[in-house]
Design a protein around this motif. Sequence first.
Motif, mmCIF file in Angstrom:
data_model
loop_
_atom_site.group_PDB
_atom_site.id
_atom_site.type_symbol
_atom_site.label_atom_id
_atom_site.label_comp_id
_atom_site.label_asym_id
_atom_site.label_seq_id
_atom_site.Cartn_x
_atom_site.Cartn_y
_atom_site.Cartn_z
ATOM 1 N N VAL A 1 13.023 86.071 -73.653
ATOM 2 C CA VAL A 1 14.156 86.985 -73.529
ATOM 3 C C VAL A 1 14.110 88.019 -74.645
ATOM 4 C CG1 VAL A 1 16.665 87.130 -73.450
ATOM 5 C CG2 VAL A 1 15.499 85.175 -72.439
ATOM 6 N N MET A 2 14.311 89.277 -74.261
ATOM 7 C CA MET A 2 14.365 90.342 -75.247
ATOM 8 C C MET A 2 15.426 91.361 -74.879
ATOM 9 S SD MET A 2 10.627 92.006 -74.544
ATOM 10 C CE MET A 2 10.699 93.776 -74.538
ATOM 11 N N VAL A 3 15.933 92.045 -75.908
ATOM 12 C CA VAL A 3 16.954 93.073 -75.753
ATOM 13 C C VAL A 3 16.283 94.417 -75.991
ATOM 14 C CG1 VAL A 3 19.162 93.957 -76.577
ATOM 15 C CG2 VAL A 3 18.700 91.492 -76.632
ATOM 16 N N VAL A 4 16.474 95.340 -75.049
ATOM 17 C CA VAL A 4 15.830 96.651 -75.105
ATOM 18 C C VAL A 4 16.880 97.735 -74.926
ATOM 19 C CG1 VAL A 4 14.179 98.171 -73.936
ATOM 20 C CG2 VAL A 4 13.698 95.724 -74.134
ATOM 21 N N ARG A 5 16.836 98.741 -75.784
ATOM 22 C CA ARG A 5 17.681 99.919 -75.591
ATOM 23 C C ARG A 5 16.891 100.904 -74.744
ATOM 24 N NH1 ARG A 5 21.152 103.464 -79.921
ATOM 25 N NH2 ARG A 5 22.064 104.807 -78.335
ATOM 26 N N THR A 6 17.523 101.459 -73.713
ATOM 27 C CA THR A 6 16.798 102.322 -72.789
ATOM 28 C C THR A 6 17.719 103.332 -72.122
ATOM 29 O OG1 THR A 6 15.329 102.353 -70.864
ATOM 30 C CG2 THR A 6 17.059 100.679 -70.882
ATOM 31 N N ARG A 7 17.142 104.416 -71.689
ATOM 32 C CA ARG A 7 17.876 105.407 -70.888
ATOM 33 C C ARG A 7 17.534 105.266 -69.415
ATOM 34 N NH1 ARG A 7 17.892 110.877 -74.562
ATOM 35 N NH2 ARG A 7 18.801 109.873 -76.370
ATOM 36 N N ARG A 8 16.666 104.336 -69.102
ATOM 37 C CA ARG A 8 16.249 104.093 -67.714
ATOM 38 C C ARG A 8 17.158 103.038 -67.074
ATOM 39 N NH1 ARG A 8 10.511 105.171 -66.632
ATOM 40 N NH2 ARG A 8 9.599 106.145 -68.470
ATOM 41 N N PHE A 9 17.117 102.976 -65.747
ATOM 42 C CA PHE A 9 17.796 101.887 -65.055
ATOM 43 C C PHE A 9 17.124 100.577 -65.448
ATOM 44 C CE2 PHE A 9 18.858 105.339 -62.042
ATOM 45 C CZ PHE A 9 20.223 105.189 -62.042
ATOM 46 N N ALA A 10 17.870 99.500 -65.472
ATOM 47 C CA ALA A 10 17.355 98.200 -65.913
ATOM 48 C C ALA A 10 16.101 97.779 -65.151
ATOM 49 C CB ALA A 10 18.443 97.133 -65.757
ATOM 50 N N GLU A 11 16.028 98.128 -63.870
ATOM 51 C CA GLU A 11 14.910 97.711 -63.030
ATOM 52 C C GLU A 11 13.760 98.709 -63.030
ATOM 53 O OE1 GLU A 11 17.977 98.456 -61.632
ATOM 54 O OE2 GLU A 11 18.846 96.480 -61.897
ATOM 55 N N ARG A 12 13.840 99.764 -63.831
ATOM 56 C CA ARG A 12 12.850 100.844 -63.758
ATOM 57 C C ARG A 12 11.998 101.005 -65.013
ATOM 58 N NH1 ARG A 12 12.958 101.449 -58.513
ATOM 59 N NH2 ARG A 12 14.770 102.473 -57.672
ATOM 60 N N LEU A 13 11.907 99.987 -65.850
ATOM 61 C CA LEU A 13 11.036 100.095 -67.013
ATOM 62 C C LEU A 13 9.582 100.101 -66.540
ATOM 63 C CD1 LEU A 13 12.758 97.548 -69.423
ATOM 64 C CD2 LEU A 13 13.003 100.032 -69.399
#
Length: 95
Positions: A24-36
């Motif tokens: 499990v990891m926490v990621v900051r992103t501007r993308r949708f959760a399913e679109r990395l």
Amino acid sequence: SSGVVRAGQVRIVVRNLGAEAHQVMVVRTRRFAERLPLKENRAVARPVAVPVLVPAGATRTIAVSLSPGAYVLLDNLPWHYWKGTSVAFAVQGPA
């Protein structure tokens, strides 16, 4: 249990009810959760805290300081993220 948390020190409790381990990891992103983006069956992302291995039947806690923004909590073992093991959440308020 909430899709929104307050900025600052956050404690995430992960309980693995499954039969296999999860990373499990926490990621900051501007993308949708399913679109990395993916590479070699894993999400390509920079975690904001050290990823935590959660064995089957175990519970682990991730303590991290988060600033306002959009985040994803995901499992980054091979194929796990691709299969949908992720959840988006927002961090609000002053950091």
